[in-house]
Every structure is written in structure tokens, then in C-alpha cells.
Write an enzyme that holds these catalytic residues in place. Structure first.
Site, PDB file in Angstrom:
ATOM      1  N   SER A  36       0.810  -1.216   0.000  1.00  0.00           N
ATOM      2  CA  SER A  36       0.000   0.000   0.000  1.00  0.00           C
ATOM      3  C   SER A  36       0.845   1.268   0.000  1.00  0.00           C
ATOM      4  O   SER A  36       1.836   1.364   0.728  1.00  0.00           O
ATOM      5  CB  SER A  36      -0.909  -0.023   1.239  1.00  0.00           C
ATOM      6  OG  SER A  36      -1.341   1.272   1.585  1.00  0.00           O
ATOM      7  N   CYS A  69      -5.913  10.130   0.428  1.00  0.00           N
ATOM      8  CA  CYS A  69      -6.472   8.803   0.602  1.00  0.00           C
ATOM      9  C   CYS A  69      -7.929   8.841   0.175  1.00  0.00           C
ATOM     10  O   CYS A  69      -8.661   9.797   0.457  1.00  0.00           O
ATOM     11  CB  CYS A  69      -6.363   8.372   2.066  1.00  0.00           C
ATOM     12  SG  CYS A  69      -7.285   6.869   2.451  1.00  0.00           S
TER      13      CYS A  69
END
Length: 566
Positions: A125, A231
Site C-alpha cells: 500500500s 487517501c
């Protein structure tokens, strides 16, 4: 030995042959070389691997930008890994089964994932790298995509090299008959987060090159703005025009084609939740841009500058006036503006004309929609201005919704290997609707779902059985790749917190009870961490180099080796 010598001789002949072919004089050799390489690329593109991939460029475009070295001279391990991943995805998709995994943040977690037979791929990630991995700037920060663009590729390299080390260790154990392990697979393909590409087309190409060089079998690119990236589960996400993201996808594929690799490309869209758009340049986005219907309004950005230039005005006063401005001046899409300003009959006629026009082409520009209104209601004036509510940065207000995500995904699908729908809740109904609309046009498209720890999974109405079946239920609708992106982060934080809290109070009793005994009970290979790290593998290499001498004094398994206690 004889076969090795013959192989080396063949390699030398090949090198000599290539050297002569790569000379650009006379021109006949160049033409022959180009023709041969173009043919190789065209034949390569005919493989089942690329049967659903479109390219807006030719094989000649690839070859003439590649240089004199043929692509088949250099083989990247990531391309081998991507072939494995492609086959896994094909098999799972056909059977409507998931390829689900957990995000790892270090080689330890990678090695434990490798021992799980049911988990067949690895995920890395960008959020985790941003918040836990110090890059060249030695900074950690939230996931705003503002770290050096080689940060995640470097983490990929770290994990891939550790995969290779542990694979060598296990292979040696198998050859020596020291293990009967038949399930551990350290070379599970890596899927990595490429964020929004970190720049223009050339930057995207450099990033794609890094990922292929460092071991990623697949990457995902999202349609967020460089500099406006956040995000996907934060507010304030700014997405780019559809055409801008298409350029990123094409640039990535072109780079990999020049390298001769088969890495997989995932196109992610954040348009389901996005509320801002960086530009109105692409007509495919026009139906989702919001504007005001009241004429002669001063743009909010103009009023904002006036407030900022007034002495004594506080930020809280500016925020209050901004809130009041948007509450007073309603914003809506053009379709909504039409509905608010014409009769019900005229609007029905407009919708009829709109559907007819969409049967001819997949999108309507603002100009197209205005012309349809003129046909449906020639005596009415529909006011709509999407520039008035633009933000200080110039961003347009955007109606992020499932319909927007569907339209974008349909545009991205021909140029990507998979499509990722980023959502704000774990909503099976929404996912099924999205999948149905995509597969109506492209039944072969494989879908990706983020099983995000940002969701409070206990608050969305799922009982134990619903949670247990969620992944498999999604897979039935084509969401083959599913991942808990930050699983490694959360497990790391929880486990170490539990240990630290208990260790401060009970010392070594806590360590033994919380770590060492469970490691032994669970047959954790990290219990014997020297062996886990590859000490015995390196010892074997040293013995080869030393031709067996000094084995008693230099061996890692001598009297001082403490792991014999286990």
C-alpha cells in the site's frame, strides 16, 4: 559441464549476431532489424494475455523508441511474476472465486503470508509506505501522495528481494531433504500502489519502469490529481479529467511494451466519492459538473479574495461565509438545472432527446446538452454556470456518484487489465450494480475491491455469517481481486501495543506468554529467527566457497548456536 560450455558458446554467437544486426550501417540492416522486431512485438500482442488490451499506438512506435537492444535480451522477474498473476486471475474469474490478500509492510509479514496456502498474492500500500516507511526524505506523513515517487517501488524491491532470499532458503532445504514443506510459496506476485502516477506522462513512465524493474507484477493507478491526491477515504479528493487518466494508463502500457514485460495494470476510479474535478476539458465529464442556476452571481473565488484582503477577517469568518454562500446559492448538474427551469413536459422531451443522442455516442458535452434543451423547450432560457462556484484553486464542483464511476470505468477498461471501484462503505448492493453495468459492456473485465480497514465493518449491518461470506459474495459478481490494504499496519500496531503494555508491567513473563509460547504453539518459523533469516542458507554458500574447509570454526551451527535450545 559440456552442455554448459555449449550454452555459453551459443550465447556468444547470439551476442555477435546481435552486434552485427545492431549496426546502423548500411541502412539495409536497420530495416531488417526493425522489421524483425516489429514482427516479434505484433506476435507478442497476439498472445491470450493481451486479447482484451487496446493500444492507440503501433508495434513500430514501440520498437523505434526502444533502442538497438531487443526486448528478449532482458527478462525482468516481475514479468515472470505477472504471468503467474494473470493465470491466477483467469482461473479465479472463470470460477467466480476471489483472489484475496492482505497488505504487508515488511519482510516479516511477507514471509508469514507466504505460509498461507489460501492467500496467493501480496499487496503493498502507498498509504502504508507514506506513514511507516521512511523514503529518501526520511519523512513519514498521511497519504497525500507527496512523498518521492520511488518510495513505493523501493518498498516493492525490499519485499521482492526478501521473497527471493526466502525462496532460495526453502529451495535449498528441499534439495537437501531438510523439509517436507509443500505449501509455502515465497514468490507470490506483488500488487503495488502507484497512487496517481506522481506527475505527467513521462513521470508515469518512469514510475512504471521502476515498478517493473523492482519486482511488482501489477500496479494500480487512480484518477486523482497530482498535488490534490488524498487517501480515497478522506474528504477533499480532486479527480482529473477522464482523458488525463487515460493518458496515464497508455503511458504505463507503452513503457512496459518497450521493456517487453507483461505486468498488469489496474485502473482505479475515485469518482464515486470525489467532489472536485481539476478541469472541464473532457466532455465525458460534463454531465457530472455542478454549477449555479441563479444569473449574475459573483464567483465565490472572487468573494474569497476580497475577504482575504480585508484586514481583521479571521479564518473562521471566511469559513462561515463560505458555508453561507453555498447554502444560499444552490449548485446542481446541468440535467438538474434543466429540470428546475422548464416544465415537466419539456423536461420529459429533453430526457427523451438525451437518451436518443446517447444511443449514438457514449457521452454528451455541455454544448450538446444545451442544444437538446433548445430543441425540447425553444422558448425557455436555462441558466447554468459551472465557473461561479469553482474553488480558490480553480477546481470544479463534481457530482461524485456510481454513474460517474461506471462511465469512467467503461472508458478505462480497454486500456487496463482490471478496474478498481473505490467506495466509502462496504456495500454489496452498490458493488453488484457497478459490476452489472460494467459487464453489460465488457463481460471479461475483472474487478477489484478494497476491503478497507477505514470502514467500521461492525456498523454496516453484517452479522457473523455476512462478514464471513462477504469476499465470496463479491467474487460471484466479478470482484476477483480483493484486499485489506492496511492489514499489516493494524496487526503490527495492535500486537506490539499489547506486548509493550504487558512487558512494562510483567517483564519477561509477558514476553514469554505473549510471544515465545504462542510462536511455538502456532509453529511460527520466526521463533527460530536465525534460521528464518537464512543463516543456514548463507552457511551453505560459505561452505561451497571454502570448499568445505573451516566448517567447524566458521559454521553458524556450531556450539555457540543458541537456537538449538528450541
Amino acid at each position: 559441464m559440456k552442455s554448459l560450455i555449449m550454452k555459453n558458446c551459443a550465447s556468444v554467437k547470439m551476442a555477435k549476431s546481435f552486434h552485427s544486426k545492431s549496426q546502423l550501417e548500411p541502412s539495409k540492416n536497420l530495416k531488417s532489424f526493425l522489421a524483425d522486431e516489429v514482427q516479434k512485438v505484433e506476435e507478442w500482442w497476439e498472445k491470450p494475455r493481451f486479447k482484451n488490451v487496446q493500444r492507440p499506438y503501433t508495434a513500430l512506435d514501440v520498437v523505434k523508441h526502444r533502442g538497438c537492444v531487443p526486448a528478449d535480451v532482458t527478462r525482468y522477474p516481475s514479468s515472470f511474476q505477472s504471468q503467474k498473476l494473470f493465470q491466477l486471475l483467469e482461473e479465479k474469474f472463470e470460477k467466480k472465486l476471489p483472489l484475496h490478500t492482505l497488505g504487508v509492510i515488511d519482510p516479516v509479514q511477507m514471509s508469514q503470508l507466504a505460509r498461507c496456502k489460501e492467500i496467493e498474492v501480496t499487496y503493498i500500500s502507498g498509504w502504508a509506505c507514506s506513514s511507516t516507511l521512511v523514503g529518501s526524505t526520511n519523512e513519514v506523513s498521511p497519504d497525500f501522495g507527496d512523498y518521492p515517487y520511488n518510495t513505493v517501488p523501493n518498498q516493492v524491491e525490499r519485499i521482492f528481494k526478501s521473497q527471493q532470499m526466502h525462496d532460495k532458503k526453502l529451495f535449498l532445504e528441499k534439495v537437501n531433504g531438510a523439509t517436507k514443506d509443500t505449501t509455502t510459496n515465497y514468490l507470490k506476485p506483488i500488487i503495488a500502489d502507484a497512487d496517481m502516477g506522481h506527475g505527467g506522462s513521462t513521470t508515469v513512465m518512469k514510475l512504471a519502469k521502476l515498478f517493473a524493474e523492482k519486482g511488482a507484477a501489477a500496479i494500480h493507478l487512480e484518477d486523482q490529481l497530482v498535488g490534490g491526491k488524498k487517501c480515497g477515504h478522506l474528504g477533499g479528493v480532486v479527480i482529473v479529467p477522464t482523458s488525463t487518466h487515460l493518458s496515464r494508463l497508455i503511458a504505463t502500457r507503452f513503457q512496459w511494451d518497450m521493456m517487453g514485460t507483461e505486468n498488469l495494470l489496474i485502473a482505479r476510479t475515485d469518482s464515486c466519492n470525489g467532489k472536485l474535478l481539476s478541469s472541464s476539458s473532457d466532455p465525458r465529464d460534463h454531465e457530472f459538473i455542478k454549477g449555479v442556476i441563479k444569473p449574475n452571481l459573483k464567483p465565490w473565488s472572487d468573494r474569497l479574495i476580497e475577504l482575504e484582503n480585508q484586514s481583521g477577517v479571521t479564518s473562521s469568518q471566511i469559513a462561515s461565509e463560505e458555508s453561507e454562500w453555498f447554502n444560499t446559492h444552490e449548485v446542481c448538474t446541468f440535467d438538474e438545472a434543466v429540470q428546475k427551469q422548464v416544465s415537466e413536459a419539456d423536461y420529459a422531451k429533453y430526457r427523451e432527446l438525451r437518451e436518443s443522442a446517447l444511443a449514438e455516442k457514449p457521452f454528451l458535452s455541455l454544448t450538446d446538452m444545451k442544444n437538446l434543451v433548445q430543441q425540447a423547450a425553444p422558448t425557455k432560457v436555462v441558466h447554468f454556470d459551472w465557473d461561479v462556484p469553482r474553488t480558490k484553486e480553480g477546481y470544479y464542483l463534481y457530482n461524485g456518484c456510481l454513474a460517474a464511476a461506471v462511465k469512467r470505468s467503461l472508458a478505462f477498461a480497454p486500456y487496463a487489465d482490471m478496474i478498481w471501484l473505490e467506495t466509502k462503505t462496504p456495500d454489496l448492493k452498490q458493488a453488484k450494480s457497478f459490476a452489472a453495468k460494467i459487464h453489460e459492456v465488457y463481460p471479461h473485465v475483472k474487478l477489484v475491491y478494497n476491503l478497507s480497514p477505514s470502514f467500521n465493518w461492525s456498523s454496516h449491518g453484517y452479522d457473523a455469517e455476512g462478514l464471513r461470506n462477504f469476499i465470496w459474495d463479491l467474487a460471484k459478481h466479478g470482484f476477483v481481486l480483493q484486499l485489506v490494504s492496511l492489514a499489516g499496519l493494524h496487526v503490527d500496531g495492535l500486537a506490539f501495543w499489547q506486548l509493550a503494555k504487558a512487558f512494562g508491567q510483567r517483564g519477561m513473563q509477558a514476553y514469554v506468554e505473549l510471544v515465545q509460547r504462542p510462536e511455538k504453539t502456532e509453529n511460527s518459523d520466526v521463533l527460530t529467527h536465525q534460521k528464518w533469516s537464512g543463516a543456514e542458507y548463507v552457511d551453505s554458500v560459505v561452505k561451497v566457497l571454502q570448499n568445505g574447509s573451516s566448517s567447524q570454526t566458521l559454521s553458524t551451527s556450531g556450539d555457540a548456536f543458541t537456537e538449538t535450545q528450541f
